[in-house]
Every structure is written in structure tokens, then in C-alpha cells.
Design a protein around this motif. Structure first.
Motif, PDB file in Angstrom:
ATOM      1  N   LEU A 138       1.991  -6.807 -13.312  1.00  0.00           N
ATOM      2  CA  LEU A 138       0.787  -6.085 -12.873  1.00  0.00           C
ATOM      3  C   LEU A 138      -0.501  -6.759 -13.314  1.00  0.00           C
ATOM      4  CD1 LEU A 138       1.197  -2.222 -13.269  1.00  0.00           C
ATOM      5  CD2 LEU A 138       1.015  -3.618 -11.221  1.00  0.00           C
ATOM      6  N   ARG A 139      -1.236  -7.282 -12.350  1.00  0.00           N
ATOM      7  CA  ARG A 139      -2.560  -7.843 -12.632  1.00  0.00           C
ATOM      8  C   ARG A 139      -3.592  -7.314 -11.635  1.00  0.00           C
ATOM      9  NH1 ARG A 139       0.995 -12.452 -13.922  1.00  0.00           N
ATOM     10  NH2 ARG A 139       1.369 -12.488 -11.681  1.00  0.00           N
ATOM     11  N   VAL A 140      -3.275  -7.487 -10.338  1.00  0.00           N
ATOM     12  CA  VAL A 140      -4.226  -7.088  -9.286  1.00  0.00           C
ATOM     13  C   VAL A 140      -3.754  -5.786  -8.637  1.00  0.00           C
ATOM     14  CG1 VAL A 140      -5.337  -7.775  -7.124  1.00  0.00           C
ATOM     15  CG2 VAL A 140      -4.720  -9.521  -8.834  1.00  0.00           C
ATOM     16  N   ILE A 141      -4.619  -4.781  -8.645  1.00  0.00           N
ATOM     17  CA  ILE A 141      -4.284  -3.503  -8.013  1.00  0.00           C
ATOM     18  C   ILE A 141      -5.281  -3.235  -6.889  1.00  0.00           C
ATOM     19  CG2 ILE A 141      -4.050  -1.007  -8.341  1.00  0.00           C
ATOM     20  CD1 ILE A 141      -3.226  -1.562 -11.227  1.00  0.00           C
ATOM     21  N   VAL A 142      -4.757  -2.949  -5.703  1.00  0.00           N
ATOM     22  CA  VAL A 142      -5.623  -2.623  -4.565  1.00  0.00           C
ATOM     23  C   VAL A 142      -5.635  -1.109  -4.373  1.00  0.00           C
ATOM     24  CG1 VAL A 142      -5.950  -2.861  -2.071  1.00  0.00           C
ATOM     25  CG2 VAL A 142      -5.322  -4.853  -3.457  1.00  0.00           C
ATOM     26  N   ILE A 143      -6.857  -0.549  -4.324  1.00  0.00           N
ATOM     27  CA  ILE A 143      -7.022   0.894  -4.119  1.00  0.00           C
ATOM     28  C   ILE A 143      -7.559   1.115  -2.712  1.00  0.00           C
ATOM     29  CG2 ILE A 143      -8.107   3.009  -4.951  1.00  0.00           C
ATOM     30  CD1 ILE A 143      -8.451   1.624  -7.678  1.00  0.00           C
ATOM     31  N   ASP A 144      -6.869   1.971  -1.976  1.00  0.00           N
ATOM     32  CA  ASP A 144      -7.188   2.209  -0.570  1.00  0.00           C
ATOM     33  C   ASP A 144      -7.638   3.657  -0.380  1.00  0.00           C
ATOM     34  OD1 ASP A 144      -7.170   1.824   2.285  1.00  0.00           O
ATOM     35  OD2 ASP A 144      -5.237   2.869   2.332  1.00  0.00           O
ATOM     36  N   ALA A 145      -8.942   3.844  -0.167  1.00  0.00           N
ATOM     37  CA  ALA A 145      -9.458   5.184   0.146  1.00  0.00           C
ATOM     38  C   ALA A 145      -9.182   5.454   1.620  1.00  0.00           C
ATOM     39  CB  ALA A 145     -10.948   5.242  -0.146  1.00  0.00           C
ATOM     40  N   GLY A 146      -8.411   6.480   1.918  1.00  0.00           N
ATOM     41  CA  GLY A 146      -8.015   6.760   3.296  1.00  0.00           C
ATOM     42  C   GLY A 146      -9.214   7.036   4.204  1.00  0.00           C
ATOM     43  N   HIS A 147      -9.060   6.624   5.490  1.00  0.00           N
ATOM     44  CA  HIS A 147     -10.037   6.957   6.546  1.00  0.00           C
ATOM     45  C   HIS A 147     -11.413   6.324   6.279  1.00  0.00           C
ATOM     46  CE1 HIS A 147      -6.801   9.614   7.777  1.00  0.00           C
ATOM     47  NE2 HIS A 147      -6.720   9.959   6.502  1.00  0.00           N
ATOM     48  N   GLY A 148     -12.490   6.897   6.846  1.00  0.00           N
ATOM     49  CA  GLY A 148     -13.830   6.330   6.685  1.00  0.00           C
ATOM     50  C   GLY A 148     -14.513   6.118   8.025  1.00  0.00           C
ATOM     51  N   GLY A 149     -15.853   6.116   8.010  1.00  0.00           N
ATOM     52  CA  GLY A 149     -16.632   5.944   9.237  1.00  0.00           C
ATOM     53  C   GLY A 149     -16.343   7.065  10.214  1.00  0.00           C
ATOM     54  N   GLN A 150     -16.108   6.675  11.493  1.00  0.00           N
ATOM     55  CA  GLN A 150     -15.867   7.705  12.522  1.00  0.00           C
ATOM     56  C   GLN A 150     -14.555   8.448  12.305  1.00  0.00           C
ATOM     57  OE1 GLN A 150     -15.690   4.401  13.006  1.00  0.00           O
ATOM     58  NE2 GLN A 150     -14.392   3.825  14.752  1.00  0.00           N
ATOM     59  N   ASP A 151     -13.677   7.881  11.476  1.00  0.00           N
ATOM     60  CA  ASP A 151     -12.399   8.529  11.155  1.00  0.00           C
ATOM     61  C   ASP A 151     -12.590   9.409   9.920  1.00  0.00           C
ATOM     62  OD1 ASP A 151      -9.821   9.252  10.494  1.00  0.00           O
ATOM     63  OD2 ASP A 151      -9.168   7.223   9.964  1.00  0.00           O
ATOM     64  N   MET A 187     -10.892  -3.110  -3.665  1.00  0.00           N
ATOM     65  CA  MET A 187     -10.974  -1.886  -2.858  1.00  0.00           C
ATOM     66  C   MET A 187     -10.898  -2.251  -1.371  1.00  0.00           C
ATOM     67  SD  MET A 187     -11.646   0.279  -5.378  1.00  0.00           S
ATOM     68  CE  MET A 187     -12.344   1.807  -4.715  1.00  0.00           C
ATOM     69  N   THR A 188     -10.253  -1.391  -0.572  1.00  0.00           N
ATOM     70  CA  THR A 188     -10.254  -1.640   0.879  1.00  0.00           C
ATOM     71  C   THR A 188     -11.562  -1.155   1.501  1.00  0.00           C
ATOM     72  OG1 THR A 188      -9.138   0.449   1.314  1.00  0.00           O
ATOM     73  CG2 THR A 188      -7.746  -1.518   1.111  1.00  0.00           C
ATOM     74  N   ARG A 189     -12.245  -0.232   0.832  1.00  0.00           N
ATOM     75  CA  ARG A 189     -13.616   0.131   1.212  1.00  0.00           C
ATOM     76  C   ARG A 189     -14.305   0.760   0.001  1.00  0.00           C
ATOM     77  NH1 ARG A 189     -14.712   5.675   2.969  1.00  0.00           N
ATOM     78  NH2 ARG A 189     -12.816   6.934   2.949  1.00  0.00           N
ATOM     79  N   THR A 190     -15.627   0.557  -0.080  1.00  0.00           N
ATOM     80  CA  THR A 190     -16.398   1.158  -1.172  1.00  0.00           C
ATOM     81  C   THR A 190     -17.522   2.018  -0.609  1.00  0.00           C
ATOM     82  OG1 THR A 190     -17.752  -0.833  -1.256  1.00  0.00           O
ATOM     83  CG2 THR A 190     -15.951  -0.670  -2.857  1.00  0.00           C
ATOM     84  N   ASP A 191     -17.557   2.159   0.717  1.00  0.00           N
ATOM     85  CA  ASP A 191     -18.555   3.043   1.331  1.00  0.00           C
ATOM     86  C   ASP A 191     -17.940   3.704   2.564  1.00  0.00           C
ATOM     87  OD1 ASP A 191     -18.476   0.989   3.155  1.00  0.00           O
ATOM     88  OD2 ASP A 191     -20.422   0.145   2.576  1.00  0.00           O
ATOM     89  N   ASP A 192     -18.770   4.447   3.288  1.00  0.00           N
ATOM     90  CA  ASP A 192     -18.265   5.244   4.406  1.00  0.00           C
ATOM     91  C   ASP A 192     -18.148   4.393   5.665  1.00  0.00           C
ATOM     92  OD1 ASP A 192     -17.491   7.276   6.065  1.00  0.00           O
ATOM     93  OD2 ASP A 192     -19.511   8.116   6.299  1.00  0.00           O
ATOM     94  N   ARG A 193     -17.129   3.566   5.713  1.00  0.00           N
ATOM     95  CA  ARG A 193     -16.935   2.712   6.895  1.00  0.00           C
ATOM     96  C   ARG A 193     -15.501   2.796   7.388  1.00  0.00           C
ATOM     97  NH1 ARG A 193     -18.274  -3.170   5.478  1.00  0.00           N
ATOM     98  NH2 ARG A 193     -19.744  -2.204   4.033  1.00  0.00           N
ATOM     99  N   PHE A 194     -15.349   2.480   8.683  1.00  0.00           N
ATOM    100  CA  PHE A 194     -14.016   2.488   9.288  1.00  0.00           C
ATOM    101  C   PHE A 194     -13.319   1.160   9.014  1.00  0.00           C
ATOM    102  CE2 PHE A 194     -11.202   1.534  12.896  1.00  0.00           C
ATOM    103  CZ  PHE A 194     -10.330   2.602  12.784  1.00  0.00           C
ATOM    104  N   VAL A 195     -12.133   1.211   8.473  1.00  0.00           N
ATOM    105  CA  VAL A 195     -11.322   0.007   8.259  1.00  0.00           C
ATOM    106  C   VAL A 195      -9.970   0.244   8.941  1.00  0.00           C
ATOM    107  CG1 VAL A 195     -10.334  -1.583   6.555  1.00  0.00           C
ATOM    108  CG2 VAL A 195     -12.418  -0.298   5.988  1.00  0.00           C
TER     109      VAL A 195
END
Ligand SMILES: [Zn+2]
Length: 348
Positions: A138-151, A187-195
Motif C-alpha cells: 500500500l502506497r498510492v490510494i485513489v479516492i473516487d467521489a461518486g457522480h458530479g457535475g450534471q450527474d 482523487m478522481t475529482r476534487t470539485d463538482d465536475r462530471f467524470v
């Protein structure tokens, strides 16, 4: 090597398979092994099963009936598992864990599917006995906030609450906690955007993620009393997902997420244990699904549905920063528990 005719070899192989595995179909009468007890291995409706007592005994557990012919309890010095015939639910140390196939009762023996034995029970109960694949250190951890933007994700319309807002908030809180534990966080997103979903997995894979954590909140239409938390990990190859009533040819596909089947299980178990234990959330179970992000990541991955926005009481709790901080702490503690569990395991 002595050359033997192909047909002889194949018939010898076939005989050996029958002899050693005691394979029997549902229609065939139960075969007996030389000791006079039921077969260790059977096949039911195309699924390979193993005698639960034999499997758990090999791993240091003693079995005793809770209800004869119906449910068994397996006990070791540190763990307890309850399994009931015709049910997919198992209870591991008080936690609801969904098997891929129901346990079956044949003769006087309770059986669990071999995929559940190898890819569900073994990684949780004896991770050090899993030799392949090595667990990613364990070194790199990716955190994925679900949804975002128009979703927006799920919503509580009366309270004007959007899943995407809370998922991001918990993700940011978790980042702070895991940075303190010394991990590199992406992070997969750090603001309110659609990914898009495939892009989320791509971000993780490009970052060389050793762990992927996706954060969501649930909702169900027309059932405002439904509540609780559930934790999803990738469905093993050749097994149906928790929500699938029957098997499908697509279950046989090996997806990138299957490279880490045992570690997905171990991660999901510890995350679920912490979320249910720390938040006191109703335990809806450790489950399996082929969600895009779980299917496409190269690292162990987990997706947490931490409560129902469609339940007004739960929505109110989720809308408090205290609850979301507790949730982030539970997830960080889950990572810590997983890290401890893989310590005796061969890592890469
Ligand atoms: Zn969601």
C-alpha cells in the motif's frame, strides 16, 4: 516419458478426476468416499461445491450444527462463521456477507460453492494462505467521489440533497485522514465536475493505484423505510453478482478487476466491518457487482453505499458534517485494518 495413446490418457485423467473430486451431478445418487461419508466435492446445477466442514476444518475451524440439517457454525480461536442451507447469506464475525451461490444441504452434509470457499472465505479468514496474486503493497490510494457535475447521483428532493455533494465531502475528509497515515492520495475529482466512469478507473490505473475506494450514497424509489449500508467488490470470474438471479455467459469474462479477487474481498470485508461497526448503520451486506469502476481498475477496489438518501432519517444524518466525518474515519480505519491484514501476506 513413456508415450501412451491419447484416449488412454484422457480416460485415465477422467477416472482420476472422478475418483479424487467425487464429482456427482444433482441427478446422480450421492457418491461415497472410502471412509463412508458423503463426497467432499459435488456439482449442483453446474456449480462446484465443497463440503463446508472439510473446507473449514482444513483452515482451523470446528463446525457444529446450529440447527441440524439446516445451519452450521464454524469456530476458530478468532473467528466465527454461520452458514445456512439454501441461503446466500453467511455471517462472518457478526457481519452479513453474501455468497455468490447459496449453501446446499445434501445427504447429511452442508456444502458451499468452491468459488466462495476460495475467493470469499479464504482471503478473509486466512489471507496469509493466499499466495497468488501477491497483494499490492500500500502506497498510492485513489479516492473516487461518486457522480458530479450534471450527474447528481441519488437525491432527497424534499430536503434538496444530492449524493454528489456528500460523496465529494466524504472523499475530501478521507483524503485528509489518509495523507496523515502517510499514503499518496490521488482523487478522481476534487470539485463538482462530471467524470465518466471509465475515466475514473483510468485515473487510478495511470496513478499506479494500490487501492481504489469509491464513495456513494443509495436511494430506492417508493420504499422510504429502506436504510443501511452496503459494500460492493468486483464479482469473481465464473460467478454471478449478488443482484443477478441467475448465471450469465458474461460472468465467465476475466475483467481487470478480477486480477485482485482475493484482495478485493479482504478490502471489502474490512471496509464493511468498519462502516457498519463505527456508524451503527444497518448491515445490508458485503456484496458483489461488476460496476464499471470495480471492473476496470487494476488494483483492489471497493465501492461503499453509505446510507439511503431516500430514507428521511438517514438523509438527515448524512447531511450532518459529524456523520460524514465519522464515515470518513470508518473508511480510513478500514484501510488500516486491510493494511494490517495483508502484513503477513506476500506483497509486490
Ligand atoms: Zn452513487
Amino acid at each position: 516419458m513413456v508415450r501412451l495413446p491419447y484416449s488412454f490418457l484422457m480416460s485415465a485423467v477422467f477416472t482420476a478426476l472422478i475418483f479424487f473430486s467425487g464429482v456427482s451431478s444433482e441427478a446422480a445418487p450421492p457418491t461415497r468416499n472410502p471412509a463412508g461419508s458423503s463426497s467432499t466435492y459435488i456439482k449442483v446445477a453446474g456449480v462446484n461445491y465443497v463440503d463446508a466442514r472439510v473446507f473449514f476444518a482444513r483452515n482451523g475451524f470446528k463446525g457444529a450444527w446450529i440447527e441440524r440439517g439446516k445451519s452450521l457454525r464454524f469456530q476458530s480461536a478468532t473467528s466465527q462463521i454461520d452458514i445456512e442451507a439454501d441461503k446466500r447469506d453467511a455471517v462472518i464475525n457478526g457481519l452479513r456477507v453474501l455468497m455468490g451461490e447459496p449453501a446446499v444441504f445434501r445427504g447429511s452434509t452442508l456444502y458451499v460453492s468452491r468459488i466462495d470457499a476460495d475467493k470469499l472465505f479464504l482471503p478473509i479468514l486466512r489471507p496469509s494462505s493466499v499466495t497468488t496474486p501477491p497483494a499490492p503493497a500500500l502506497r498510492v490510494i485513489v479516492i473516487d467521489a461518486g457522480h458530479g457535475g450534471q450527474d447528481t447521483g441519488t437525491q432527497n428532493k424534499p430536503f434538496k440533497l444530492d449524493e454528489k455533494v456528500f460523496a465529494l465531502d466524504v472523499a475530501m475528509r478521507l483524503r485528509t485522514l489518509l495523507v496523515k497515515q502517510g499514503y499518496k492520495i490521488v482523487m478522481t475529482r476534487t470539485d463538482d465536475r462530471f467524470v465518466p466512469l471509465p475515466q475514473r478507473a483510468e485515473i487510478a490505473n495511470k496513478a499506479g493505484a494500490d487501492l481504489f475506494i469509491s464513495i456513494h450514497f443509495n436511494a430506492v424509489g417508493g420504499s422510504p423505510t429502506v436504510r443501511g449500508s452496503e459494500t460492493y467488490v468486483m464479482t469473481p470470474q465464473y460467478q454471478r453478482s449478488t443482484g443477478s438471479p441467475r448465471r450469465d455467459p458474461s460472468d465467465n469474462v476475466a475483467n481487470p478487476g478480477n486480477r485482485n479477487d482475493p484482495w478485493n474481498t479482504l478490502l471489502g470485508y474490512h471496509m464493511h466491518d468498519q462502516v457498519v461497526g463505527k456508524l451503527g448503520s444497518l448491515d445490508r451486506g458485503f456484496k458483489r457487482a461488476r460496476f464499471a469502476v470495480l471492473r476496470l481498475v487494476n488494483s483492489p477496489g471497493v465501492l461503499i453505499e453509505a446510507g439511503y438518501l431516500s430514507n428521511n432519517d438517514e438523509a438527515k444524518r448524512i447531511s450532518t458534517s459529524a456523520y460524514r466525518q465519522s464515515l470518513a474515519e470508518a473508511l480510513a480505519q478500514g484501510v488500516r485494518a486491510y493494511a494490517v491484514a495483508i502484513t503477513p501476506v506476500k506483497t509486490k
